[in-house]
Design an enzyme around this catalytic site. Structure first.
Site, PDB file in Angstrom:
ATOM      1  N   GLU A 293       0.811  -1.226   0.000  1.00 36.06           N
ATOM      2  CA  GLU A 293       0.000   0.000   0.000  1.00 36.06           C
ATOM      3  C   GLU A 293       0.840   1.269   0.000  1.00 36.06           C
ATOM      4  OE1 GLU A 293      -4.008  -1.569   2.161  1.00 36.06           O
ATOM      5  OE2 GLU A 293      -2.354  -1.006   3.474  1.00 36.06           O
TER       6      GLU A 293
HETATM    7  N1  IFG Z   1      -4.350  -4.039   4.390  1.00 35.55           N
HETATM    8  C1  IFG Z   1      -3.130  -3.567   5.029  1.00 35.55           C
HETATM    9  C2  IFG Z   1      -2.981  -3.850   6.509  1.00 35.55           C
HETATM   10  C3  IFG Z   1      -4.313  -3.849   7.257  1.00 35.55           C
HETATM   11  C4  IFG Z   1      -5.288  -4.766   6.540  1.00 35.55           C
HETATM   12  C5  IFG Z   1      -6.563  -4.947   7.357  1.00 35.55           C
HETATM   13  C6  IFG Z   1      -2.012  -5.567   4.130  1.00 35.55           C
HETATM   14  C7  IFG Z   1      -0.761  -6.192   3.580  1.00 35.55           C
HETATM   15  C8  IFG Z   1      -5.579  -4.206   5.173  1.00 35.55           C
HETATM   16  N2  IFG Z   1      -1.996  -4.220   4.348  1.00 35.55           N
HETATM   17  O1  IFG Z   1      -2.970  -6.271   4.399  1.00 35.55           O
HETATM   18  O2  IFG Z   1      -2.134  -2.860   7.095  1.00 35.55           O
HETATM   19  O3  IFG Z   1      -4.819  -2.543   7.383  1.00 35.55           O
HETATM   20  O4  IFG Z   1      -7.342  -6.006   6.857  1.00 35.55           O
END
Ligand code: IFG
Length: 481
Positions: A293
């Site tokens: 992200e």
């Molecule tokens: N995505 C984010 C996490 C967390 C997650 C919650 C990943 C690799 C959503 N990154 O999953 O930091 O916020 O379900």
């Protein structure tokens, strides 16, 4: 008394022999071959607790632990006969796996007097080498004691890796020599989602967790998330925010707004100090650099950053794991992309697999333990849909992602993100009973797996978890005992 194969994860091969039951009586003793003593002592403790008998270690013991070739790194053979119980494995990790099987054959209530073990033979070994779960300490901090109790609970299902998500926008949870404000501020009061998650691990506390996990044959995988998810580091050290602007602490659940500056040498001095410190504290082979992200990092800067940081991980003797976005660059074949999205195909991961990388499967729609069990259940998020026990169980990692087959898989990991968690009870409830489902996906042969059998075997864990004081979600899918 359960049947010999009534175990989670289901063993690869089981030959029950009802004429060969073994009774653990008052004179039961354990004979451990050289090198088998530490695990034999773990078994002795379990048998003493289950029977109330002394179960000493003795050379003439009829419960035998032996080391012999031919079982692989974690495989074992368990023979239960009327006159002797024999556990054979190539490595202590295999002996430990056999003990996790044996403990599930013991009665739940302690000090039950003589205990009868169902006769027969089990020949067992894992399908995948990496069978993990992840605890997010950044969004909500959990104490070393809470992490140790989590380690005890997951070890029973032959999980062998615990990934600790140590840093993120809302908190920094591991002290780093030379950068004290990372934890003084990033681990201080008010950090975490909703400000309810302060705390951090000192280097000594982290080292103790590593040792505690190793005693249960669990390897700790530390994650320092970068170049995104770095707001806490930037609050502590504004010079890490690129233009040196002061950065405000964040307690919300947003993601993708922070980035290290890939164009400044100071960024890499910081990153190298952190990698050096974490690698020095981590005997395991892996160091997770996050990489997810990074929406506030340009694609070009993201690639620049990875080209500088991946070699640093190798320089300090570790294999890098990264969330699968890191496959945007050509990865060395020692690097491990961790797939986490819900899509059916990912060109970067497929390319990395084709180039010899091993992949960890964490598709959110099957493994994210922070997903709600059902639309109306609490706690949890729901962006990858509710995740009930059946969905966590009923999938095959080898066919989940296009062009990433069995040979490319290092294994499976079930992450537990803590934005919505506020206690160890929340951690346990989100983890159990879905992690046992994923543990069976990661350990057992696909052909040995069956939902009807699994849900029946899982039902027996209700009383066991109650006896252990472990909270669990009483999913209506399971015929709880
Ligand atoms: N995505 C984010 C996490 C967390 C997650 C919650 C990943 C690799 C959503 N990154 O999953 O930091 O916020 O379900």
């Amino acid at each position: 008394m359960g049947q010999l194969g009534d175990v989670i994860p289901v063993p690869a091969q089981v030959w029950p022999d009802p004429a060969a039951d073994f009774t653990i009586g008052p004179d039961a003793a354990i004979r451990a071959a050289p090198g088998a003593e530490p695990v034999a002592r773990q078994l002795a403790e379990l048998l003493r607790a289950a029977t109330g008998h002394p179960v000493p270690m003795r050379p003439d013991g009829t419960i035998r632990m032996e080391l012999q070739d031919g079982h692989g790194a974690e495989g074992y053979r368990l023979d239960v006969a009327t006159d002797a119980v024999t556990v054979a494995a190539e490595r202590p990790a295999g002996l430990h796996a056999a003990v996790q099987t044996l403990r599930q054959l013991l009665p739940v209530a302690g000090r039950a007097g003589d205990v009868v073990l169902p006769g027969g033979r089990i020949l067992d070994r894992p399908r995948f080498a990496y069978r993990g779960t992840m605890l997010d300490l950044a969004r909500h901090f959990f104490t070393p004691d809470e992490v140790r109790s989590f380690i005890d609970a997951i070890a029973q299902f032959k999980i062998n890796h615990l990934h600790l998500h140590l840093t993120d926008d809302q908190g920094w949870r591991l002290e780093i020599e030379g950068w004290p404000r990372l934890t003084e501020i990033g681990g201080g009061p008010g950090t975490g989602v909703g400000g309810a998650g302060p705390g951090f691990l000192t280097a000594a506390e982290y080292a103790d967790l590593v040792a505690y996990a190793a005693g249960r044959f669990i390897t700790i995988v530390p994650e320092i998330d970068m170049p995104g998810h770095v707001n806490a580091a930037q609050v502590a050290y504004p010079e890490l925010a690129g233009d040196g602007r002061r950065v405000a602490p964040r307690h919300d659940r947003a993601v993708g707004y922070s980035s290290l500056d890939a164009g400044r040498e100071q960024t890499y001095a910081f990153v190298e100090d952190v990698i050096r410190a974490v690698a020095a504290l981590t005997p395991g082979p892996f160091l997770h650099i996050g990489g997810d992200e990074a929406k506030a990092t340009s694609a070009a800067d993201y690639r620049t950053f990875l080209h500088r940081v991946l070699p640093l991980v190798a320089r300090y003797g570790k294999r890098p794991i990264g969330w699968h976005e890191v496959a945007a660059v050509d990865l060395p074949d020692t690097a491990v992309p961790q797939f986490w999205r819900t899509r059916a195909a990912d060109a970067g991961v497929a390319r990395a697999a084709a180039n010899g990388c091993q992949v960890i499967m964490s598709p959110a729609d099957r493994t994210y333990l922070d997903m709600k069990y059902a639309a109306d259940s609490e706690p949890g998020l729901d962006w990858a849909g509710p995740l009930d026990v059946a969905r966590a169980y009923d999938w095959d990692p080898a066919t989940r992602l296009a062009r990433v087959g069995e040979q490319a898989l290092l294994g499976v990991e079930a992450p537990l993100w803590s934005e919505t968690l506020r206690s160890l009870t929340d951690v346990q409830t989100m983890t159990f009973p879905r992690l046992p489902a994923i543990a069976e996906v990661a350990w057992s042969p696909q052909t040995a797996r069956d939902w009807a059998s699994f849900r029946r075997r899982l039902a027996a864990f209700g009383p066991r978890w109650r006896a252990q004081g472990i909270a669990f979600h009483r999913s209506p899918e399971i015929p709880w005992a």
